[in-house]
Write a protein that holds these residues in place. Sequence first.
Motif, PDB file in Angstrom:
ATOM      1  N   GLN A 237      -3.001   0.600   3.830  1.00 58.66           N
ATOM      2  CA  GLN A 237      -2.305   0.119   2.651  1.00 58.66           C
ATOM      3  C   GLN A 237      -1.688  -1.234   2.948  1.00 58.66           C
ATOM      4  O   GLN A 237      -1.393  -1.562   4.101  1.00 58.66           O
ATOM      5  N   GLY A 238      -1.528  -2.039   1.899  1.00 62.86           N
ATOM      6  CA  GLY A 238      -1.105  -3.407   2.096  1.00 62.86           C
ATOM      7  C   GLY A 238       0.257  -3.565   2.731  1.00 62.86           C
ATOM      8  O   GLY A 238       0.485  -4.503   3.497  1.00 62.86           O
ATOM      9  N   ALA A 239       1.188  -2.666   2.423  1.00 57.35           N
ATOM     10  CA  ALA A 239       2.555  -2.833   2.906  1.00 57.35           C
ATOM     11  C   ALA A 239       2.691  -2.561   4.400  1.00 57.35           C
ATOM     12  O   ALA A 239       3.577  -3.099   5.053  1.00 57.35           O
ATOM     13  N   ILE A 301     -12.877   4.550  -1.359  1.00 57.68           N
ATOM     14  CA  ILE A 301     -11.960   4.235  -0.268  1.00 57.68           C
ATOM     15  C   ILE A 301     -10.914   3.235  -0.761  1.00 57.68           C
ATOM     16  O   ILE A 301     -11.138   2.493  -1.715  1.00 57.68           O
ATOM     17  N   LYS A 302      -9.756   3.242  -0.110  1.00 63.98           N
ATOM     18  CA  LYS A 302      -8.728   2.239  -0.349  1.00 63.98           C
ATOM     19  C   LYS A 302      -8.364   1.585   0.967  1.00 63.98           C
ATOM     20  O   LYS A 302      -8.186   2.278   1.982  1.00 63.98           O
ATOM     21  N   LEU A 303      -8.273   0.267   0.972  1.00 62.35           N
ATOM     22  CA  LEU A 303      -7.909  -0.429   2.202  1.00 62.35           C
ATOM     23  C   LEU A 303      -7.291  -1.779   1.897  1.00 62.35           C
ATOM     24  O   LEU A 303      -7.520  -2.365   0.833  1.00 62.35           O
ATOM     25  N   CYS A 304      -6.501  -2.251   2.844  1.00 67.11           N
ATOM     26  CA  CYS A 304      -6.078  -3.640   2.893  1.00 67.11           C
ATOM     27  C   CYS A 304      -7.032  -4.321   3.872  1.00 67.11           C
ATOM     28  O   CYS A 304      -7.178  -3.861   5.017  1.00 67.11           O
ATOM     29  N   VAL A 305      -7.692  -5.380   3.440  1.00 66.38           N
ATOM     30  CA  VAL A 305      -8.705  -6.022   4.285  1.00 66.38           C
ATOM     31  C   VAL A 305      -8.045  -6.675   5.489  1.00 66.38           C
ATOM     32  O   VAL A 305      -7.022  -7.360   5.366  1.00 66.38           O
ATOM     33  N   GLY A 306      -8.631  -6.435   6.662  1.00 64.57           N
ATOM     34  CA  GLY A 306      -8.196  -7.083   7.884  1.00 64.57           C
ATOM     35  C   GLY A 306      -9.284  -8.026   8.349  1.00 64.57           C
ATOM     36  O   GLY A 306      -9.391  -9.164   7.903  1.00 64.57           O
ATOM     37  N   PHE A 307     -10.160  -7.546   9.240  1.00 63.57           N
ATOM     38  CA  PHE A 307     -11.332  -8.319   9.638  1.00 63.57           C
ATOM     39  C   PHE A 307     -12.423  -8.157   8.579  1.00 63.57           C
ATOM     40  O   PHE A 307     -12.851  -7.034   8.300  1.00 63.57           O
ATOM     41  N   VAL A 329     -11.007   0.407  -3.563  1.00 69.46           N
ATOM     42  CA  VAL A 329      -9.734  -0.163  -4.015  1.00 69.46           C
ATOM     43  C   VAL A 329      -9.223  -1.103  -2.936  1.00 69.46           C
ATOM     44  O   VAL A 329      -9.068  -0.698  -1.779  1.00 69.46           O
ATOM     45  N   ILE A 330      -9.002  -2.360  -3.299  1.00 64.88           N
ATOM     46  CA  ILE A 330      -8.441  -3.327  -2.364  1.00 64.88           C
ATOM     47  C   ILE A 330      -6.940  -3.428  -2.605  1.00 64.88           C
ATOM     48  O   ILE A 330      -6.487  -3.743  -3.709  1.00 64.88           O
ATOM     49  N   ASP A 331      -6.179  -3.127  -1.575  1.00 66.52           N
ATOM     50  CA  ASP A 331      -4.719  -3.194  -1.638  1.00 66.52           C
ATOM     51  C   ASP A 331      -4.279  -4.473  -0.946  1.00 66.52           C
ATOM     52  O   ASP A 331      -4.663  -4.730   0.206  1.00 66.52           O
ATOM     53  N   GLY A 332      -3.502  -5.302  -1.623  1.00 57.73           N
ATOM     54  CA  GLY A 332      -3.063  -6.557  -1.040  1.00 57.73           C
ATOM     55  C   GLY A 332      -1.878  -6.392  -0.114  1.00 57.73           C
ATOM     56  O   GLY A 332      -1.123  -5.423  -0.200  1.00 57.73           O
ATOM     57  N   ALA A 333      -1.710  -7.354   0.787  1.00 60.63           N
ATOM     58  CA  ALA A 333      -0.577  -7.323   1.713  1.00 60.63           C
ATOM     59  C   ALA A 333       0.757  -7.381   0.984  1.00 60.63           C
ATOM     60  O   ALA A 333       1.794  -7.033   1.552  1.00 60.63           O
ATOM     61  N   GLN A 371     -23.348  -0.469  -8.631  1.00 56.30           N
ATOM     62  CA  GLN A 371     -23.144   0.933  -8.277  1.00 56.30           C
ATOM     63  C   GLN A 371     -21.710   1.221  -7.843  1.00 56.30           C
ATOM     64  O   GLN A 371     -21.151   2.255  -8.188  1.00 56.30           O
ATOM     65  N   VAL A 372     -21.132   0.317  -7.064  1.00 54.36           N
ATOM     66  CA  VAL A 372     -19.812   0.522  -6.475  1.00 54.36           C
ATOM     67  C   VAL A 372     -18.775  -0.285  -7.259  1.00 54.36           C
ATOM     68  O   VAL A 372     -18.815  -1.516  -7.271  1.00 54.36           O
ATOM     69  N   ARG A 373     -17.857   0.405  -7.918  1.00 53.75           N
ATOM     70  CA  ARG A 373     -16.805  -0.275  -8.669  1.00 53.75           C
ATOM     71  C   ARG A 373     -15.736  -0.794  -7.711  1.00 53.75           C
ATOM     72  O   ARG A 373     -15.558  -0.275  -6.606  1.00 53.75           O
ATOM     73  N   LEU A 374     -15.025  -1.811  -8.185  1.00 52.94           N
ATOM     74  CA  LEU A 374     -14.022  -2.467  -7.355  1.00 52.94           C
ATOM     75  C   LEU A 374     -12.701  -2.512  -8.108  1.00 52.94           C
ATOM     76  O   LEU A 374     -12.650  -2.929  -9.276  1.00 52.94           O
ATOM     77  N   ALA A 375     -11.624  -2.070  -7.459  1.00 49.66           N
ATOM     78  CA  ALA A 375     -10.297  -2.068  -8.070  1.00 49.66           C
ATOM     79  C   ALA A 375      -9.334  -2.882  -7.223  1.00 49.66           C
ATOM     80  O   ALA A 375      -9.559  -3.095  -6.026  1.00 49.66           O
ATOM     81  N   ALA A 376      -8.244  -3.329  -7.861  1.00 48.38           N
ATOM     82  CA  ALA A 376      -7.263  -4.177  -7.193  1.00 48.38           C
ATOM     83  C   ALA A 376      -5.874  -3.585  -7.336  1.00 48.38           C
ATOM     84  O   ALA A 376      -5.511  -3.078  -8.398  1.00 48.38           O
ATOM     85  N   SER A 377      -5.088  -3.691  -6.271  1.00 44.56           N
ATOM     86  CA  SER A 377      -3.720  -3.175  -6.280  1.00 44.56           C
ATOM     87  C   SER A 377      -2.828  -4.124  -5.492  1.00 44.56           C
ATOM     88  O   SER A 377      -3.148  -4.484  -4.366  1.00 44.56           O
TER      89      SER A 377
END
Length: 526
Positions: A237-239, A301-307, A329-333, A371-377
């Motif tokens: 998670q981003g936090a 899946i949900k993640l905050c992108v690192g590498f 789901v992409i969770d921002g920092a 095929q793969v949906r993308l969400a933002a948080s």
Amino acid sequence: MLWGSIVLSAVAVLVAHRHPLALWALVITLPALAVTLVDLVQTEHSLRRNYPASAHVRWFFEWLRPFLRAYVVESNLEGRPFSIDERSLVYARAKGDVDSHPFGTELDVYSGEYEWLAHSMVPNSGAPKDMRVRVGSDQCSRPYMASRLNISAMSFGSLGANAIEALNLGAKIGGFYHDTGEGSLSPYHRKHGGDIVWELGSGYFGCRTKDGHFDPEHFRDKAQLDQVKMTEIKLSQGAKPGHGGVLPGPKVTREIAETRDIEQGKDCLSPAAHSAFSTPKGLLEFAARMRDLSGGKPVGIKLCVGFPHELMAVVKAMLATGITLDFIVIDGAEGGTGAAPTELSDRVGMPLREGLIIARNALVGAGLKGQVRLAASGKVASGAAIAMNAALGADWCNAARPFMFSLGCVQSMKCHTDLCPTGVATQSPARQRGLVIPEKAERVARFHKSTVNALHEIVVAAGLESPSDFQPGHLRQRINVAEMKQMNEVYPFVEEGELIAGTSHDSLRRWWDAADPDSFRRRVPA
């Protein structure tokens, strides 16, 4: 405050028998007592129920703020989760107040931080009001029609029972989903029947064996409930990306223990990494297993992108195995939390914009975006924010703090102390009393409706049919006082299949080449 008003009034009455001047004390104490009694029984404001009479001091300064605004340096709030104006917008929409703003924008349109959405000379007033997005790949037999805005992950345990109930009832009224957070599916999530996305973290709470591993049979029993529409594997998670968690034993109540399948009174550990998989292919196999166990419902899946190469390794693994996720789901920092180490929340993890663009490029470049949906948080509080994220590739957005504001959160910054004054982030029954579930649920639903309506107005202004039609070129960024660029001139955006063809931007190609579907480690230096 109640007992203080009663005592003072009683003393004033007794003294008045000998000192008539003491009757003047009743002019102060009796109205204070009346206000206190009214505050205790009203259902509109949590603070007034929990802090009768004294809470009016806050309302006075809230009333006074517009008159002092020109003299208050609001930049002193730098570092707080949301600005005063953003919070005020959420409050206004949640309460059904007018959210229009007089005299035009107060933003510095010549600042290098200013950005805007392009509008059309031919607005599309016929754009459909129903803007839902279908979530579910070809491997999903029970797709879900998701709202463009939903409640992001907040666990029972970090939030109190009343807050969870109000959020889910609001989701039921408004027709959008409520993410459980990694604290599992509690009775309070289920009580009102609102749509649920069940999030599974590394602790597998709610479907774990005694030693903390994934329990497929326990998972199946809950995932197949009609109310559970999708399941989400939380990688980070981003936090606090890459950081596990501990709920101290004294906070593990009977209810929380039963909800999470842990022992009451003992520390609840959430490991930093998952035990069910350790490679990109392993992650996909785990997701496919969850989809089968749930009866064919979407799994993501949900993640905050690192590498970046690690996310691209998951995309490569989808191509190699033929197993597709249904959503990411992409969770921002900039994402929020009740508590996190300052170093992680401030300096670890990628901000939402960059993470979202990388995820969009990975899926589009691999030919998987359909095929793969993308969400933002991450700090999504308005229809404009949803539209901007849509221009960068997001199919929908999740929000946490704005929905907390709808519940009455005043950003007292006491989330981690169990002393939340509005009864939102606390397990204290006395403090939770202030949060009246039906009234707050209506506010949650109103905020959602108003914000989605604002998104529709932006779609109309842009001359589009749907938020899905937004492209990077719709979003403009001021570079300096004399220069503006479209977002696709600031960041690289690949075309369909470019990563596979090897024709993408140099940095994207390096990340793609470094990605290994069999390992999260770099295959070659990136």
